[in-house]
Design an enzyme around this catalytic site. Structure first.
Site, PDB file in Angstrom:
ATOM      1  N   THR A  95      46.984  32.960  51.331  1.00  0.00           N
ATOM      2  CA  THR A  95      45.712  33.043  50.597  1.00  0.00           C
ATOM      3  C   THR A  95      45.874  32.325  49.265  1.00  0.00           C
ATOM      4  O   THR A  95      46.627  32.784  48.396  1.00  0.00           O
ATOM      5  CB  THR A  95      45.314  34.505  50.340  1.00  0.00           C
ATOM      6  OG1 THR A  95      45.250  35.195  51.586  1.00  0.00           O
ATOM      7  CG2 THR A  95      43.963  34.587  49.648  1.00  0.00           C
ATOM      8  N   LYS A 170      38.006  33.466  52.472  1.00  0.00           N
ATOM      9  CA  LYS A 170      39.013  34.529  52.325  1.00  0.00           C
ATOM     10  C   LYS A 170      38.874  35.214  50.956  1.00  0.00           C
ATOM     11  O   LYS A 170      38.986  36.446  50.852  1.00  0.00           O
ATOM     12  CB  LYS A 170      40.411  33.912  52.503  1.00  0.00           C
ATOM     13  CG  LYS A 170      41.561  34.835  52.189  1.00  0.00           C
ATOM     14  CD  LYS A 170      41.627  36.023  53.134  1.00  0.00           C
ATOM     15  CE  LYS A 170      42.669  37.023  52.652  1.00  0.00           C
ATOM     16  NZ  LYS A 170      42.548  38.316  53.301  1.00  0.00           N
ATOM     17  N   LYS A 238      45.858  38.871  42.552  1.00  0.00           N
ATOM     18  CA  LYS A 238      45.775  37.393  42.602  1.00  0.00           C
ATOM     19  C   LYS A 238      44.460  36.957  43.268  1.00  0.00           C
ATOM     20  O   LYS A 238      43.774  36.057  42.799  1.00  0.00           O
ATOM     21  CB  LYS A 238      47.000  36.890  43.375  1.00  0.00           C
ATOM     22  CG  LYS A 238      47.030  35.420  43.743  1.00  0.00           C
ATOM     23  CD  LYS A 238      46.816  35.121  45.216  1.00  0.00           C
ATOM     24  CE  LYS A 238      47.620  35.864  46.234  1.00  0.00           C
ATOM     25  NZ  LYS A 238      47.303  35.600  47.623  1.00  0.00           N
TER      26      LYS A 238
END
Ligand code: NAP
Length: 291
Positions: A95, A170, A238
């Site tokens: 990701t 995502k 993150k």
């Protein structure tokens, strides 16, 4: 089909193992090489460097922690790029943000290779069970060629067009998830502090329109303060950070996500970065305490 696999963290190890158990020949590499040993028992070969893996395999998959890891494995000495050439495919399932993915795509194509980003929705258990949702974008021909592997790793694959669209999809999904786990944590604290049974709250939630597999899966462990990592909190933070940056780029105001990000930052600060992301509940509890 012979595949390279770079990155044997929580997700990478489960995914590579799945591929091995489904008849793929897999050559693995991990920064901490000792983590490769368990998969050798399942038939994996070990490559000494990312470059060595790419040299050996036509297709190489990566599953790394964040943008800086994804870039470093490609660009650094002994990295993917050193052996990338015409006819080889690189599939990054980490990701990351769209800029990172685009940068990787550009350097791979300059060497004549093909690139696909393919981040996944789903955590440790879906990775073990081959039930991930794959959000691919980039070179369509590579997507078509790698589908047999995606069919083992996931229950559904999407091809979303140009590089960056998989990364963005995502981040949107995880931004929603990060906000939801914060709201859920607040609900757990509120029920407890107002004299209600948290267990009953879980049962009530389960029966109504807000029921979600995440509440069902995480709730019982959270009320026992058990945060064994399936999705490390530092990675969820993150993703919130990258999703908020995507919001900045598109002038989308996201006060709920911004507040959730603050709670994840505080949880990291409290030492929960390597715990499951549901440990944000500890932050929410501590904020309640300070009132
Ligand atoms: P993890 O357990 O923390 O594993 C991270 C992997 O990246 C390890 O193999 C680690 O190597 C490697 N790495 C970190 N920094 C590196 C560097 N500078 N150079 C080379 N390798 C480096 O994370 P994970 O849970 O498997 O997640 C992997 C990716 O999938 C992340 O992008 C995450 O956001 C995403 N994801 C995770 C989940 C989940 O539920 N866990 C679900 C969907 C997506 P070492 O072993 O040497 O540290």
């Amino acid at each position: 089909m012979e595949l390279g696999f770079l990155g044997l963290g929580i997700m990478g190890k489960a995914m590579a193992k799945n591929l091995l158990q489904n008849g793929f020949k897999v050559t693995i590499w991990n920064r901490t090489l000792s983590k490769c040993e368990e998969l050798v028992e399942y038939g994996a070969s070990i490559g000494d460097t990312p470059a060595a893996v790419v040299k050996k395999c036509k297709y190489t998959i990566a599953m790394l922690s964040d943008p800086s890891a994804a870039l470093s494995v490609v660009l650094d000495k002994d990295g993917v790029l050193e052996q990338m050439c015409s006819g080889k495919g690189y599939i990054d399932m980490s990701t990351v943000d769209a800029d990172t993915s685009t940068k990787i795509s550009e350097v791979i194509s300059k060497k004549g290779g093909y690139f696909l980003e393919a981040p996944v929705s789903g955590s440790k258990k879906p990775a073990e069970d081959g039930q991930l949702v794959i959000l691919a974008a980039g070179e369509k021909s590579l997507y078509d060629e790698i589908i047999p592997a995606f069919n083992v790793l996931g229950k559904k694959s999407f091809f979303l067009g140009e590089v960056g669209n998989g990364a963005k999809m995502k981040l949107v999904v995880n931004m929603i998830m990060g906000s939801m786990i914060n709201a859920f944590s607040e609900g757990l604290v509120l029920s407890d502090r107002s004299g209600l049974s948290q267990q009953t709250l879980l049962e009530v939630l389960e029966l109504g329109a807000v029921a979600t597999p995440m509440f069902k899966m995480k709730g019982p462990a959270m009320i026992q303060n058990n945060y064994a990592p399936a999705f490390p909190l530092k990675h969820q933070q993150k993703d919130m950070r990258l999703a908020l940056a995507l919001g900045d780029e598109n002038a989308v105001s996201m006060p709920v996500a911004a507040a959730a990000n603050e709670a994840f930052k505080k949880a990291r600060n409290m030492g929960f970065g390597d715990h499951d992301f549901s440990a944000v509940y500890e932050t929410v509890k501590s904020l309640g305490d300070s009132k």
